[in-house]
Write a protein that holds these residues in place. Sequence first.
Motif, short mmCIF file in Angstrom:
data_model
loop_
_atom_site.label_atom_id
_atom_site.label_comp_id
_atom_site.label_asym_id
_atom_site.label_seq_id
_atom_site.Cartn_x
_atom_site.Cartn_y
_atom_site.Cartn_z
N ILE A 1 0.83 -1.07 0.08
CA ILE A 1 0.03 0.00 0.05
C ILE A 1 0.90 1.18 -0.12
N ASP A 2 0.08 2.37 -0.30
CA ASP A 2 0.94 3.69 -0.26
C ASP A 2 0.68 4.13 1.12
N ILE A 3 1.72 4.04 1.96
CA ILE A 3 1.46 4.34 3.34
C ILE A 3 1.61 5.89 3.72
N THR A 4 2.14 6.66 2.72
CA THR A 4 1.94 8.07 2.71
C THR A 4 0.87 8.55 2.14
N ASP A 5 -0.29 7.96 1.97
CA ASP A 5 -1.58 8.51 1.72
C ASP A 5 -2.21 8.05 2.90
N SER A 6 -2.79 9.36 3.47
CA SER A 6 -3.39 9.22 4.99
C SER A 6 -4.76 8.38 4.77
N LYS A 7 -5.51 8.50 3.46
CA LYS A 7 -6.91 7.95 3.51
C LYS A 7 -6.43 6.25 3.19
N ILE A 8 -5.47 6.14 2.36
CA ILE A 8 -4.99 4.61 2.27
C ILE A 8 -4.70 3.78 3.89
N PHE A 9 -3.98 4.68 4.35
CA PHE A 9 -3.24 4.18 5.32
C PHE A 9 -4.36 4.00 6.82
N GLU A 10 -5.48 5.11 6.60
CA GLU A 10 -6.57 5.16 7.35
C GLU A 10 -7.38 3.69 7.32
N ASP A 11 -7.35 3.29 5.98
CA ASP A 11 -8.38 1.97 5.63
C ASP A 11 -7.56 0.76 6.27
N PHE A 12 -6.15 1.06 6.05
CA PHE A 12 -5.42 -0.18 6.54
C PHE A 12 -5.59 -0.37 8.01
N ILE A 13 -5.51 0.65 8.56
CA ILE A 13 -5.85 0.77 10.23
C ILE A 13 -6.98 0.21 10.68
N GLU A 14 -8.09 0.68 9.93
CA GLU A 14 -9.34 0.26 10.19
C GLU A 14 -9.75 -1.26 9.95
N ASN A 15 -9.22 -1.76 8.82
CA ASN A 15 -9.33 -3.06 8.53
C ASN A 15 -8.54 -4.08 9.61
N HIS A 16 -7.29 -3.59 10.10
CA HIS A 16 -6.64 -4.24 10.94
C HIS A 16 -7.34 -4.30 12.37
N LEU A 17 -8.01 -3.20 12.84
CA LEU A 17 -9.01 -3.06 14.07
C LEU A 17 -10.09 -4.31 13.87
N GLN A 18 -10.76 -3.96 12.46
CA GLN A 18 -11.76 -4.81 12.51
C GLN A 18 -11.36 -6.58 12.47
N LYS A 19 -10.29 -7.01 11.69
CA LYS A 19 -9.90 -8.12 11.83
C LYS A 19 -9.43 -8.68 13.06
N ASN A 20 -8.93 -7.91 13.86
CA ASN A 20 -8.83 -8.19 15.30
C ASN A 20 -9.70 -7.78 16.56
N LYS A 21 -11.12 -7.66 15.86
CA LYS A 21 -12.16 -7.08 16.71
C LYS A 21 -11.60 -6.18 17.92
N ALA A 22 -10.85 -5.08 17.63
CA ALA A 22 -10.50 -4.20 18.73
C ALA A 22 -10.72 -2.57 18.00
N LYS A 23 -10.41 -1.85 19.26
CA LYS A 23 -10.76 -0.45 18.95
C LYS A 23 -9.68 0.49 18.93
N VAL A 24 -8.54 0.07 19.41
CA VAL A 24 -7.19 0.64 19.54
C VAL A 24 -6.12 -0.46 18.91
N ALA A 25 -5.31 0.40 18.06
CA ALA A 25 -4.06 -0.29 17.66
C ALA A 25 -2.74 0.44 18.24
N PHE A 26 -1.84 -0.25 18.71
CA PHE A 26 -0.92 0.21 19.62
C PHE A 26 0.28 -0.38 19.09
N GLY A 27 1.63 0.33 19.31
CA GLY A 27 2.99 -0.15 19.07
C GLY A 27 3.76 0.83 18.72
N GLY A 28 5.15 0.67 18.32
CA GLY A 28 5.93 1.56 17.62
C GLY A 28 7.05 1.91 18.39
#
Length: 225
Positions: A41-68
């Motif tokens: 994905i184009d991680i520099t595109d905020s909309k694409i990256f936001e979709d990536f985060i949202e998919n990750h949250l839905q996949k893991n049945k979570a409300k917050v993703a953390f790390g880094g």
Amino acid sequence: MPTLEALFLQLENVKVIDDSIPNSQYTPLNLSISNPDLSKIDITDSKIFEDFIENHLQKNKAKVAFGGYNEERNLYKSSLIFNDDEKEERNIHIGMDLWIKSGTSILAALDGTVHGFDFNAGKGNYGPTIILKHSFESQIFYTLYGHLSLESIENIEIGSIFKKGQKIATLGDATVNGGYSPHLHFQIIKEIKDYLGDYPGVCSKKDLEYYLGNCPNPNLLLKIH
């Protein structure tokens, strides 16, 4: 005298985002150069990256993703803030990111006063930022809250007092937060030098040892498992 890190281990129930969300609804997120999904994905595109985060949250049945923390990333390659031709590339993240929707309440980690605040504008930067100063067991340290909404710094003053768990801000969106998918950058700082509303949140490999020593892992305080 115990170290700051040892003191953090004694503390419980420390939250920096909406305290109605239990730790059981947090899920880890790997944004390092070792994650092959990011190359798709184009991680520099905020909309694409936001979709990536949202998919990750839905996949893991979570409300917050953390790390880094202490994570080497390619996320900063498109920003001149981190890639000055005359200096070594800064690409190692030294805070913790908490990815959740804009408008989410941001809370003071511990009792503290406002040390500084600023609108750190520009692609890849923090956007609106607040830094609190804390005194605990005779030790002074600071916590940084980056990628906030503009409203968060409109009516704040240096020296303002916040109690642990008190709302200090709300999260901003990509139009003000440096062009990122909404998230909180949370960082602990021992020695802040002359900084007020800003402090490096990403460092080079050359400076990594210093910053890891000066900026302990925020999860020592938050205890997210």
